[in-house]
Design a protein around this motif. Structure first.
Motif, PDB file in Angstrom:
ATOM      1  N   LYS A 191       0.911  -1.367   0.348  1.00  0.00           N
ATOM      2  CA  LYS A 191      -0.292  -0.110   0.438  1.00  0.00           C
ATOM      3  C   LYS A 191       0.806   0.649   0.080  1.00  0.00           C
ATOM      4  O   LYS A 191       1.613   0.997   0.305  1.00  0.00           O
ATOM      5  N   ALA A 192       0.654   2.476  -0.580  1.00  0.00           N
ATOM      6  CA  ALA A 192       1.793   3.446  -0.647  1.00  0.00           C
ATOM      7  C   ALA A 192       0.224   4.824  -0.632  1.00  0.00           C
ATOM      8  O   ALA A 192      -0.928   4.564  -1.190  1.00  0.00           O
ATOM      9  N   VAL A 193       0.820   5.669  -0.566  1.00  0.00           N
ATOM     10  CA  VAL A 193       0.889   7.203  -0.724  1.00  0.00           C
ATOM     11  C   VAL A 193       1.511   7.843  -1.009  1.00  0.00           C
ATOM     12  O   VAL A 193       2.628   7.921  -1.078  1.00  0.00           O
ATOM     13  N   ASP A 246      -2.632  15.168 -16.249  1.00  0.00           N
ATOM     14  CA  ASP A 246      -1.189  15.837 -16.429  1.00  0.00           C
ATOM     15  C   ASP A 246      -0.982  17.194 -15.564  1.00  0.00           C
ATOM     16  O   ASP A 246      -0.794  18.346 -16.071  1.00  0.00           O
ATOM     17  N   GLU A 247      -0.849  17.197 -13.946  1.00  0.00           N
ATOM     18  CA  GLU A 247      -1.160  18.229 -13.213  1.00  0.00           C
ATOM     19  C   GLU A 247      -0.457  17.062 -12.110  1.00  0.00           C
ATOM     20  O   GLU A 247      -0.660  16.354 -11.726  1.00  0.00           O
ATOM     21  N   GLN A 248      -0.150  17.851 -10.910  1.00  0.00           N
ATOM     22  CA  GLN A 248      -0.101  17.250  -9.607  1.00  0.00           C
ATOM     23  C   GLN A 248      -1.156  16.816  -8.928  1.00  0.00           C
ATOM     24  O   GLN A 248      -2.341  18.242  -8.534  1.00  0.00           O
ATOM     25  N   VAL A 249      -1.265  15.783  -8.066  1.00  0.00           N
ATOM     26  CA  VAL A 249      -2.423  15.509  -7.703  1.00  0.00           C
ATOM     27  C   VAL A 249      -1.537  14.513  -6.067  1.00  0.00           C
ATOM     28  O   VAL A 249      -0.477  13.946  -6.490  1.00  0.00           O
ATOM     29  N   GLU A 250      -2.677  14.345  -4.980  1.00  0.00           N
ATOM     30  CA  GLU A 250      -2.405  13.640  -4.330  1.00  0.00           C
ATOM     31  C   GLU A 250      -3.155  12.087  -4.475  1.00  0.00           C
ATOM     32  O   GLU A 250      -3.717  11.341  -5.277  1.00  0.00           O
ATOM     33  N   LEU A 251      -1.631  11.699  -4.086  1.00  0.00           N
ATOM     34  CA  LEU A 251      -1.815   9.683  -4.635  1.00  0.00           C
ATOM     35  C   LEU A 251      -2.490   9.149  -2.992  1.00  0.00           C
ATOM     36  O   LEU A 251      -1.910   9.220  -2.446  1.00  0.00           O
ATOM     37  N   LEU A 252      -4.088   9.193  -3.017  1.00  0.00           N
ATOM     38  CA  LEU A 252      -4.455   8.791  -1.666  1.00  0.00           C
ATOM     39  C   LEU A 252      -4.344   7.543  -1.260  1.00  0.00           C
ATOM     40  O   LEU A 252      -4.764   7.191  -0.724  1.00  0.00           O
ATOM     41  N   ARG A 276       5.996  12.988  -7.942  1.00  0.00           N
ATOM     42  CA  ARG A 276       6.171  14.501  -7.489  1.00  0.00           C
ATOM     43  C   ARG A 276       5.817  14.351  -6.351  1.00  0.00           C
ATOM     44  O   ARG A 276       4.612  15.201  -6.323  1.00  0.00           O
ATOM     45  N   PRO A 277       6.520  14.662  -5.249  1.00  0.00           N
ATOM     46  CA  PRO A 277       8.275  13.806  -4.408  1.00  0.00           C
ATOM     47  C   PRO A 277       8.424  12.938  -4.325  1.00  0.00           C
ATOM     48  O   PRO A 277       9.247  12.890  -4.080  1.00  0.00           O
ATOM     49  N   THR A 278       6.916  12.282  -3.899  1.00  0.00           N
ATOM     50  CA  THR A 278       7.806  10.977  -3.362  1.00  0.00           C
ATOM     51  C   THR A 278       6.151  10.379  -3.236  1.00  0.00           C
ATOM     52  O   THR A 278       4.930  10.480  -3.859  1.00  0.00           O
ATOM     53  N   CYS A 279       6.465   8.691  -3.018  1.00  0.00           N
ATOM     54  CA  CYS A 279       5.805   7.745  -2.881  1.00  0.00           C
ATOM     55  C   CYS A 279       6.438   6.780  -1.714  1.00  0.00           C
ATOM     56  O   CYS A 279       7.464   6.808  -1.846  1.00  0.00           O
ATOM     57  N   GLU A 280       4.933   6.488  -0.636  1.00  0.00           N
ATOM     58  CA  GLU A 280       5.937   6.210   0.254  1.00  0.00           C
ATOM     59  C   GLU A 280       4.423   4.562   0.265  1.00  0.00           C
ATOM     60  O   GLU A 280       4.096   4.901   0.382  1.00  0.00           O
ATOM     61  N   VAL A 295       3.237  12.591  11.939  1.00  0.00           N
ATOM     62  CA  VAL A 295       2.387  11.646  10.896  1.00  0.00           C
ATOM     63  C   VAL A 295       1.760  12.083   9.551  1.00  0.00           C
ATOM     64  O   VAL A 295       1.964  13.148   9.794  1.00  0.00           O
ATOM     65  N   HIS A 296       1.607  10.990   8.955  1.00  0.00           N
ATOM     66  CA  HIS A 296       1.684  12.021   7.291  1.00  0.00           C
ATOM     67  C   HIS A 296       0.518  10.587   7.171  1.00  0.00           C
ATOM     68  O   HIS A 296       0.212   9.272   7.075  1.00  0.00           O
ATOM     69  N   ALA A 297      -0.588  11.466   6.615  1.00  0.00           N
ATOM     70  CA  ALA A 297      -1.783  10.029   6.863  1.00  0.00           C
ATOM     71  C   ALA A 297      -2.805  10.965   4.755  1.00  0.00           C
ATOM     72  O   ALA A 297      -2.885  12.531   5.344  1.00  0.00           O
ATOM     73  N   HIS A 298      -3.579  10.599   4.086  1.00  0.00           N
ATOM     74  CA  HIS A 298      -4.087  10.583   2.893  1.00  0.00           C
ATOM     75  C   HIS A 298      -5.430  10.280   3.287  1.00  0.00           C
ATOM     76  O   HIS A 298      -5.884   8.386   3.430  1.00  0.00           O
ATOM     77  N   ALA A 299      -6.524  10.933   3.020  1.00  0.00           N
ATOM     78  CA  ALA A 299      -7.997   9.826   3.227  1.00  0.00           C
ATOM     79  C   ALA A 299      -8.690  10.355   2.201  1.00  0.00           C
ATOM     80  O   ALA A 299      -8.605  11.453   1.093  1.00  0.00           O
ATOM     81  N   VAL A 300      -9.633   9.472   2.349  1.00  0.00           N
ATOM     82  CA  VAL A 300     -10.474   9.527   1.404  1.00  0.00           C
ATOM     83  C   VAL A 300     -11.877   9.320   1.460  1.00  0.00           C
ATOM     84  O   VAL A 300     -12.177   7.893   2.720  1.00  0.00           O
TER      85      VAL A 300
END
Lengths: 148, 148, 148
Positions: free
Chosen positions: B47-49, B74-80, B119-123, C95-100
């Motif tokens: 799993k990743a964000v 083609d835009e900056q988005v949050e990977l939820l 961009r900039p990271t994916c955990e 803490v880093h968290a992404h929500a849906v």
């Protein structure tokens, strides 16, 4: 609501985790519940991705204190996330799961899982816990909530 | 579709889990695939964000039995959420991942991950399994599905 | 932004995982942060589902290099997924968290968690890591990112 029970087809127990591959047609909460009953799970958490041919989701209306329908779809969608857990209520396993789905135009919808038909597959990773999770009715919401 | 391979920069193996920190610019499925090949992963879930600067997602069209495009941004988005697994198909690791993203107005979209620039990271938290997950072609859907 | 701290009410430590049951009213990131500080967590990942009575989410604007608001809701919603991690920055847990979330019409929205009021519950499964995750400021984005 009537649940149609569908058997678990293949699974493999491993240290701390269970991989489930669910059948082409099934009601996902049923399968998880049947699996939980068969394996006598008392506490587990899971996450899954897959695809569905239909589904019904709900939301908890705080005013009425009831789950009410929010999404009813009868079309092929991607199951983007299914996150939930298994706990005991009155000595029997209960499954709690929240789903996010993606439609063919990429729109995301989601809610509390009421019913879903898997097509063609749903990849569930379930981690069993060595402890028991007990649910008890919460007086304010009327919901059975986990109490450690 | 052409994949541009980007190296894995830092990772640390631990008991039952691997933490990945992916580079600023990369195609996420590629990186996971390269990591899976390098580490000879035969079964894992993750799993990743994070955040993305562009992406292409798809959905499985049950009529055509093909993955078709659903979201191209083609835009900056949050990977939820990015949830998926690694399994073997014909002896080689394959990565299956579903993504939910959040746009700047909070709209959520999602689908089967085809391509993404981080961009900039994916955990990414990846848990390796001691068993092998084998994928075989399912006659009805034409998809390679996990068969335990 | 002012955080209102709310205590952790019940939790149970287990091998490699911690189950949290959070209080009816609380700011979820606060609770996780307080828990992380109390338990001296230096690296952990978590996933959660639940329900919220209000929330504020954001997105990282790559142009301004700042988190900006994307979703502000003051209504009961389902928390469909909350995925994130705990790492150390300057020796203190962050803490880093992404929500849906899913609204009553099933619409999904999501972003970087800024603030949320849990009602009536949030079921968090948190897995602690034996290693330390250190965050350092990334010169390009200005964000503190995990560096292994």
């Amino acid at each position: 609501m009537v649940w149609r029970l569908v058997g678990i087809t293949r699974y493999l127990e491993r240290d701390g985790g269970v991989y489930l591959e669910l059948e082409v047609i099934g009601l996902s909460r049923d399968i998880l519940l049947e699996f939980a009953e068969q394996e006598k799970l008392s506490a587990a958490s899971f996450k899954a991705v897959g695809a569905l041919s239909s589904l019904r989701l709900g939301w908890f209306n705080w005013e009425s204190k009831k789950y009410e329908p929010s999404v009813t779809l009868d079309e092929q969608v991607e199951l983007l996330s299914l996150i939930g857990d298994v706990a005991l209520k009155d000595g029997k396993p209960v499954v709690h799961a929240h789903a996010v789905i993606g439609k063919k135009d990429g729109t995301a919808q989601g809610g509390h899982l009421l019913e879903a038909h898997i097509r063609p597959t749903c990849e569930v990773v379930l981690a069993e816990s060595p402890i028991h999770l007990q649910k008890q009715v919460d007086p304010e919401s009327g919901l059975a909530l986990i109490r450690l």
